[in-house]
Write a protein that holds these residues in place. Structure first.
Motif, PDB file in Angstrom:
ATOM      1  N   VAL A 126       1.409   5.797 -11.549  1.00  0.00           N
ATOM      2  CA  VAL A 126       1.654   4.929 -10.394  1.00  0.00           C
ATOM      3  C   VAL A 126       3.058   5.055  -9.832  1.00  0.00           C
ATOM      4  N   GLY A 127       3.924   5.803 -10.482  1.00  0.00           N
ATOM      5  CA  GLY A 127       5.278   5.923  -9.961  1.00  0.00           C
ATOM      6  C   GLY A 127       6.135   6.852 -10.784  1.00  0.00           C
ATOM      7  N   MET A 128       7.320   7.098 -10.273  1.00  0.00           N
ATOM      8  CA  MET A 128       8.291   7.957 -10.920  1.00  0.00           C
ATOM      9  C   MET A 128       9.661   7.314 -10.749  1.00  0.00           C
ATOM     10  N   TYR A 129      10.283   6.889 -11.844  1.00  0.00           N
ATOM     11  CA  TYR A 129      11.578   6.216 -11.780  1.00  0.00           C
ATOM     12  C   TYR A 129      12.666   7.190 -12.225  1.00  0.00           C
ATOM     13  N   LYS A 130      13.782   7.170 -11.491  1.00  0.00           N
ATOM     14  CA  LYS A 130      14.888   8.062 -11.819  1.00  0.00           C
ATOM     15  C   LYS A 130      16.092   7.255 -12.299  1.00  0.00           C
ATOM     16  N   PRO A 131      16.482   7.416 -13.552  1.00  0.00           N
ATOM     17  CA  PRO A 131      17.638   6.690 -14.084  1.00  0.00           C
ATOM     18  C   PRO A 131      18.953   7.300 -13.611  1.00  0.00           C
ATOM     19  N   THR A 132      19.993   6.491 -13.598  1.00  0.00           N
ATOM     20  CA  THR A 132      21.314   7.033 -13.354  1.00  0.00           C
ATOM     21  C   THR A 132      21.807   7.689 -14.639  1.00  0.00           C
ATOM     22  N   ARG A 133      22.643   8.674 -14.486  1.00  0.00           N
ATOM     23  CA  ARG A 133      23.172   9.395 -15.648  1.00  0.00           C
ATOM     24  C   ARG A 133      24.680   9.557 -15.507  1.00  0.00           C
ATOM     25  N   TYR A 144       7.861   8.837 -15.943  1.00  0.00           N
ATOM     26  CA  TYR A 144       6.572   8.726 -15.269  1.00  0.00           C
ATOM     27  C   TYR A 144       5.938   7.400 -15.654  1.00  0.00           C
ATOM     28  N   VAL A 145       5.660   6.590 -14.655  1.00  0.00           N
ATOM     29  CA  VAL A 145       5.186   5.224 -14.865  1.00  0.00           C
ATOM     30  C   VAL A 145       3.677   5.187 -14.660  1.00  0.00           C
ATOM     31  N   HIS A 146       2.973   4.514 -15.562  1.00  0.00           N
ATOM     32  CA  HIS A 146       1.515   4.524 -15.486  1.00  0.00           C
ATOM     33  C   HIS A 146       0.935   3.146 -15.780  1.00  0.00           C
ATOM     34  N   GLU A 147      -0.256   2.941 -15.286  1.00  0.00           N
ATOM     35  CA  GLU A 147      -1.081   1.776 -15.614  1.00  0.00           C
ATOM     36  C   GLU A 147      -2.385   2.330 -16.148  1.00  0.00           C
ATOM     37  N   GLY A 148      -2.646   2.114 -17.434  1.00  0.00           N
ATOM     38  CA  GLY A 148      -3.756   2.808 -18.054  1.00  0.00           C
ATOM     39  C   GLY A 148      -3.458   4.294 -18.063  1.00  0.00           C
ATOM     40  N   ASP A 149      -4.412   5.113 -17.628  1.00  0.00           N
ATOM     41  CA  ASP A 149      -4.198   6.555 -17.561  1.00  0.00           C
ATOM     42  C   ASP A 149      -3.717   7.014 -16.187  1.00  0.00           C
TER      43      ASP A 149
END
Length: 378
Positions: A369-376, A361-366
């Motif tokens: 702003v986004g959700m990144y999914k890594p490869t596994r 879960y990606v954030h700026e301050g509180d």
């Protein structure tokens, strides 16, 4: 890839445990490393192993999607399929992985490491498309004692001489991971260790030149050494750190970064109180933060991990889904940590903690702003 669908507005609304990425800190960390390499006049070839996402890889490459390092074939395939090129698979190649490497090498600028005669044989037996050659680098052991041909050994020279005698293989140069830099305690030790690594890899390069063999690429890397390089690093052609995008408690303890540069945290909530043992439980077990650092906790000032803004809290043990937290001094004040309290943890090793999570879960301050999914996978 990232998605903003159905995301809550604030990080406090997220489910726990979860892995948080401070986007502004990550941007600062990546821009600083790009600038460091620019000043040294070397190519940055960032390692993807820490995060394994497209979005953060774009940041690390300055938007160019070129010159990256990966640690698994799954990563190599993932980035190749998403528009990245000039990919180094920084892992000693073996016959069982050749088939998948062939597919990438036929369609992309792709490089592999070798450090054995078995690897050379496997490469020589695997044909690429007409006109294509394997691009290979010798993995060199400069003190980490993990893999690679020893920097001052005859074996290192003999391996390279054997490679250059094979028409279907193109010798590219030398690669070393100076993981022993993690043993350094401060910036002075880091610079000394880094300079010694440069000297060792240059020594092997010079020996090969005397044999009439050129090294187009001479690369080294680990986050500690690359974050605090001396001018001697300009003798390299490329650097390949990875952890610097997040940093972590371990890097902080080694004097590599400040606490305010760590760009990742694990968010957790208090789920139970145990007055009889004066501990509380959080919903962060080893499946959310890993075991990395546990064996060193008695020698670390904050124990196994750092609870942000709560210096008296110590994670004394982790089970699969829960963590046991006590007070470093005195008895735990349960009134200060009612059930449901949100806590933020700086992990000892961000690469290991990130690997526990299917989404960041990606954030700026509180604000989320986004959700990144890594490869596994591998």
């Amino acid at each position: 890839m990232g998605s903003n669908k159905n995301l809550p507005d604030l990080i406090t609304d997220l489910p726990s445990p979860c892995f948080l990425v401070d986007l502004n800190r990550a941007k600062l960390n990546t821009s600083r490393m790009l600038e460091t390499c620019k000043k040294l006049g070397v190519q940055l070839r960032p390692h993807m192993k820490t995060h394994k996402t497209i979005e953060l890889a774009v940041l690390q490459t300055g938007g160019k999607k070129q010159h990256i390092t990966v640690s698994t074939i799954q990563e190599a395939e993932f980035y190749a399929e998403n528009g990245f090129d000039d990919i180094l698979y920084a892992y000693p190649i073996t016959a069982d992985k050749i088939t998948r490497c062939v597919n990438i090498a036929n369609s992309h600028n792709f490089h592999v490491l070798f450090d054995s005669h078995d690897a050379i044989e496997a490469l020589s037996n695997a044909a690429l498309d007409s006109g294509k050659k394997w691009s290979v680098l010798l993995s060199v052991d400069t003190g980490d004692n993990r893999e690679g041909a020893l920097w001052n050994s005859e074996d290192a020279v003999e391996l390279v001489k054997k490679v250059v005698s094979i028409d279907t293989i193109r010798f590219q140069g030398l690669y070393t991971h100076d993981g022993h830099a993690y043993e350094c305690k401060d910036e002075e030790e880091l610079r000394k260790s880094g300079d010694e690594t440069v000297e060792k890899i240059q020594h092997l390069k010079n020996r090969l030149q005397k044999e009439g063999i050129d090294c187009i690429t001479v690369g080294l890397g680990s986050t500690p050494s690359c974050a605090k390089p001396s001018e001697k690093f300009s003798a390299m052609t490329e650097l390949h750190p990875g952890n610097y995008i997040f940093f972590d408690y371990e890097q902080y303890m080694g004097g590599v970064c400040g606490i305010d540069e760590i760009a990742c945290r694990v968010m957790t909530r208090v789920i139970s109180h145990c007055p009889s043992d004066s501990h509380l439980l959080v919903d962060c077990g080893f499946t959310a933060i890993s075991h990395d650092g546990m064996t060193k906790q008695d020698t670390l000032p904050f124990g196994f991990c750092i609870f942000q803004d709560n210096p008296n809290l110590r994670m004394v043990n982790v089970n699969q889904e829960v963590g046991i937290v006590k007070a470093a001094d005195g008895k735990l004040d349960f009134g200060k940590y009612p059930i449901g309290t949100i806590l933020y943890i700086y992990p000892f090793h961000s690469c290991a903690a990130a690997a526990m999570h299917p989404v960041y879960y990606v954030h700026e301050g509180d604000k989320v702003v986004g959700m990144y999914k890594p490869t596994r996978g591998w």
